[in-house]
Design an enzyme around this catalytic site. Structure first.
Site, PDB file in Angstrom:
ATOM      1  CG  HIS A 121      -0.790  -0.573   2.538  1.00 52.30           C
ATOM      2  ND1 HIS A 121       0.158   0.168   3.255  1.00 52.30           N
ATOM      3  CD2 HIS A 121      -1.315  -1.325   3.217  1.00 52.30           C
ATOM      4  CE1 HIS A 121       0.277  -0.524   4.232  1.00 52.30           C
ATOM      5  NE2 HIS A 121      -0.456  -1.470   4.341  1.00 52.30           N
TER       6      HIS A 121
ATOM      7  CG  HIS B  59      -4.021  -7.392  11.588  1.00 54.76           C
ATOM      8  ND1 HIS B  59      -4.831  -6.400  12.037  1.00 54.76           N
ATOM      9  CD2 HIS B  59      -2.903  -6.995  10.895  1.00 54.76           C
ATOM     10  CE1 HIS B  59      -4.588  -5.446  11.120  1.00 54.76           C
ATOM     11  NE2 HIS B  59      -3.367  -5.637  10.399  1.00 54.76           N
TER      12      HIS B  59
ATOM     13  CD  GLU C 147      -3.121  -4.415   6.551  1.00 54.64           C
ATOM     14  OE1 GLU C 147      -2.701  -4.208   7.799  1.00 54.64           O
ATOM     15  OE2 GLU C 147      -2.990  -3.672   5.729  1.00 54.64           O
TER      16      GLU C 147
ATOM     17  CG  ASP D 109      -1.033  -8.351   5.493  1.00 55.07           C
ATOM     18  OD1 ASP D 109      -2.054  -8.001   5.985  1.00 55.07           O
ATOM     19  OD2 ASP D 109       0.071  -7.748   6.072  1.00 55.07           O
TER      20      ASP D 109
ATOM     21  CG  HIS E 174      -1.101  -1.422  11.665  1.00 56.15           C
ATOM     22  ND1 HIS E 174      -1.537  -0.896  10.366  1.00 56.15           N
ATOM     23  CD2 HIS E 174      -1.393  -2.954  11.562  1.00 56.15           C
ATOM     24  CE1 HIS E 174      -1.644  -1.978   9.523  1.00 56.15           C
ATOM     25  NE2 HIS E 174      -1.270  -2.975  10.037  1.00 56.15           N
TER      26      HIS E 174
ATOM     27  CG  ASP F 183       0.811  -6.175  10.771  1.00 55.38           C
ATOM     28  OD1 ASP F 183       1.463  -6.929   9.993  1.00 55.38           O
ATOM     29  OD2 ASP F 183      -0.300  -5.675  10.571  1.00 55.38           O
TER      30      ASP F 183
ATOM     31  CE1 TYR G  93       5.444  -4.623   8.658  1.00 53.80           C
ATOM     32  CE2 TYR G  93       5.107  -3.493  10.704  1.00 53.80           C
ATOM     33  CZ  TYR G  93       4.611  -4.449   9.609  1.00 53.80           C
ATOM     34  OH  TYR G  93       3.429  -4.988   9.638  1.00 53.80           O
TER      35      TYR G  93
ATOM     36  CG  HIS H 206       4.918  -8.848   7.523  1.00 50.57           C
ATOM     37  ND1 HIS H 206       4.281  -9.302   6.282  1.00 50.57           N
ATOM     38  CD2 HIS H 206       3.830  -8.014   8.320  1.00 50.57           C
ATOM     39  CE1 HIS H 206       2.927  -8.800   6.408  1.00 50.57           C
ATOM     40  NE2 HIS H 206       2.692  -7.911   7.540  1.00 50.57           N
TER      41      HIS H 206
HETATM   42 FE   LIG Z   1      -1.428  -4.905   9.255  1.00 49.79          FE
HETATM   43 FE   LIG Z   2       0.935  -7.229   8.059  1.00 45.47          FE
END
Ligand SMILES: [Fe+2]
Ligand SMILES: [Fe+2]
Ligand SMILES: Cc1cc2nc3c(=O)[nH]c(=O)nc-3n(C[C@H](O)[C@H](O)[C@H](O)COP(=O)(O)O)c2cc1C
Length: 394
Positions: free
Chosen positions: A26, A80, A82, A84, A146, A165, A193, A224
């Site tokens: 993003h 999370h 999100e 990913d 986040h 994350d 990051y 990650h």
């Molecule tokens: Fe995230």
């Molecule tokens: Fe992530």
């Protein structure tokens, strides 16, 4: 050859996927790709912690299949929403009756991404524990780190924090551990990051670090990048970044049409350098904003320049300022500079942004058309002045 799972502790496997190709997250440039780390905890109840981006579903399931039958998964912890990390969740659910474990906000978010009407879901809060046999999973909500739904999962007996994350790095590698790529190198990627994803949430990060300091952590397994066998190193780094601990460093960021503003930038840089302060210079059109943000995170001061075009700053500087206002670095010394032709505008507008960020703002330096030697001397002196102030602060 099938993708191999990696046993990170007895009965706990990395079953994620490495994304060698992605370069854009993003808008955040990830020049070394990334990985999406999912973990399989094999106990009386088989638990999958997080999943991967949807297009890596098959890769993840092949890894899982080498350890257990995917249909045997009893729990899927979703730290999370999100995609990913949750992108492959619905596909895993097709294979199993597993209960999905998440926060209240996680449930709401997941059910906006997927049809969860038939799913069994269990909502957890900070401190809740789930026995999966020999092991106990403990959950800690980390709202706004986040997203509102975030939480982390702690495997009590193994002292492993599956942090999603937090503490991650966009870094694709064949290695799975910090030590294998080099701890310093891993911290460097984690800084990039942090600066681009977590910088606005420093106060929350500090509070959560305090909360987590009460538990014993032997390994941090983020979602990650590499796994931290040296959790202390990354915990210390996070504590520094969250407090915006600064170095004796000036970051000069600018763009120019006909080189006048770049002459001013270089003179400021040389002035600061003459006082022994580290200087990083970025012509923002040539450089990557994500890299600049990582340098600003621990800089004592920031000088931002643009010439005026059509009464305002250049589009590249505008884009940089938009990111800067979103990421909200704190406690920096700041100044605006630039060349203009008639009524100007850019320098005043940059100053307004610096004030909005509550930087300690010095009077700006505006120069009509090409700077004279005398004007360049003023720019040099501004660099000297900034360096002195940076040294006083750090
Ligand atoms: Fe995230
Ligand atoms: Fe992530
Ligand atoms: C397309 C264009 C638009 C400009 N618009 C303005 C303007 O609105 N106000 C102003 O004061 N100067 C304006 N200028 C003049 C530049 O700001 C001036 O030439 C300045 O010295 C350029 O600095 P640089 O070499 O760092 O780009 C404009 C110049 C160009 C080429």
């Amino acid at each position: 050859m099938k993708p191999e799972p990696v046993e990170i502790a007895k009965g706990i496997y990395w079953v994620g996927a490495v994304d060698w190709e992605e370069r854009d997250f993003h808008g955040f440039r990830i020049e070394r790709g990334s990985s999406y780390n999912a973990y399989l905890v094999v106990d009386e109840k088989i638990t999958l912690v997080d999943t991967v981006k949807q297009r890596f579903f098959h890769e993840m399931i092949e890894r899982v299949s080498q350890v257990v039958e995917p249909s045997e998964i009893d729990y899927i912890v979703s730290n999370h929403v999100e995609t990913d990390h949750s992108g492959a969740l619905a596909d895993v659910k097709e294979l199993t009756d597993a209960t999905v474990i998440c926060t209240e906000k996680g449930k709401k978010g997941l059910c906006k991404h997927f049809d969860c009407s038939e799913w069994e879901m269990k909502v957890v809060k900070t401190g809740d524990e789930l026995s999966i046999g020999r092991r106990t999973l403990m959950f800690v909500e980390t709202p706004m780190l986040h997203w509102p739904d975030n939480m982390v999962t702690y495997v009590k007996e193994d002292k492993i924090l599956m942090s999603n994350d937090a503490f991650g790095q966009h870094f694709a590698s064949v290695e799975r551990y910090d030590e294998e790529v080099g701890v310093d190198e891993a911290v460097r990627w984690a800084k990039l990051y942090y600066a681009n994803i977590l910088m606005p949430f420093g106060e929350l990060v500090k509070r959560k670090l305090e909360e987590l300091s009460t538990i014993e952590i032997e390994m941090i397994a983020p979602s990650h990048g590499v796994i931290w066998k040296n959790p202390q190193r990354i915990l210390e780094a996070y504590s520094k970044w969250a407090s915006f601990v600064s170095e004796r460093k000036l970051v000069v960021v600018y763009d120019t049409m006909w080189e006048s503003t770049s002459r001013i930038a270089k003179a400021i840089a040389e002035g600061a350098g003459s006082e022994g302060v580290d200087v990083r210079v970025f012509r923002v059109r040539n450089d990557d904003i994500s890299d600049i943000m990582a340098e600003i995170l621990d800089a004592g001061g920031v000088a931002i320049g643009s010439s005026t075009m059509h009464n305002t700053f250049l589009p590249s500087v505008s884009s940089f300022l938009t990111s800067l206002q979103g990421l909200r670095p704190k406690g920096k010394l700041g100044v605006a500079f630039g060349s203009y032709g008639w009524s100007g505008g850019a320098v005043k507008q940059i100053t307004e942004v610096l004030e909005k960020l509550r930087f300690d703002v010095l009077p700006p330096l505006q120069i009509r058309y090409r700077p004279t030697d005398e004007e360049l001397r003023k720019a040099f002196d501004l660099g000297v002045n900034m360096a002195e102030k940076i040294k006083e602060r750090v």
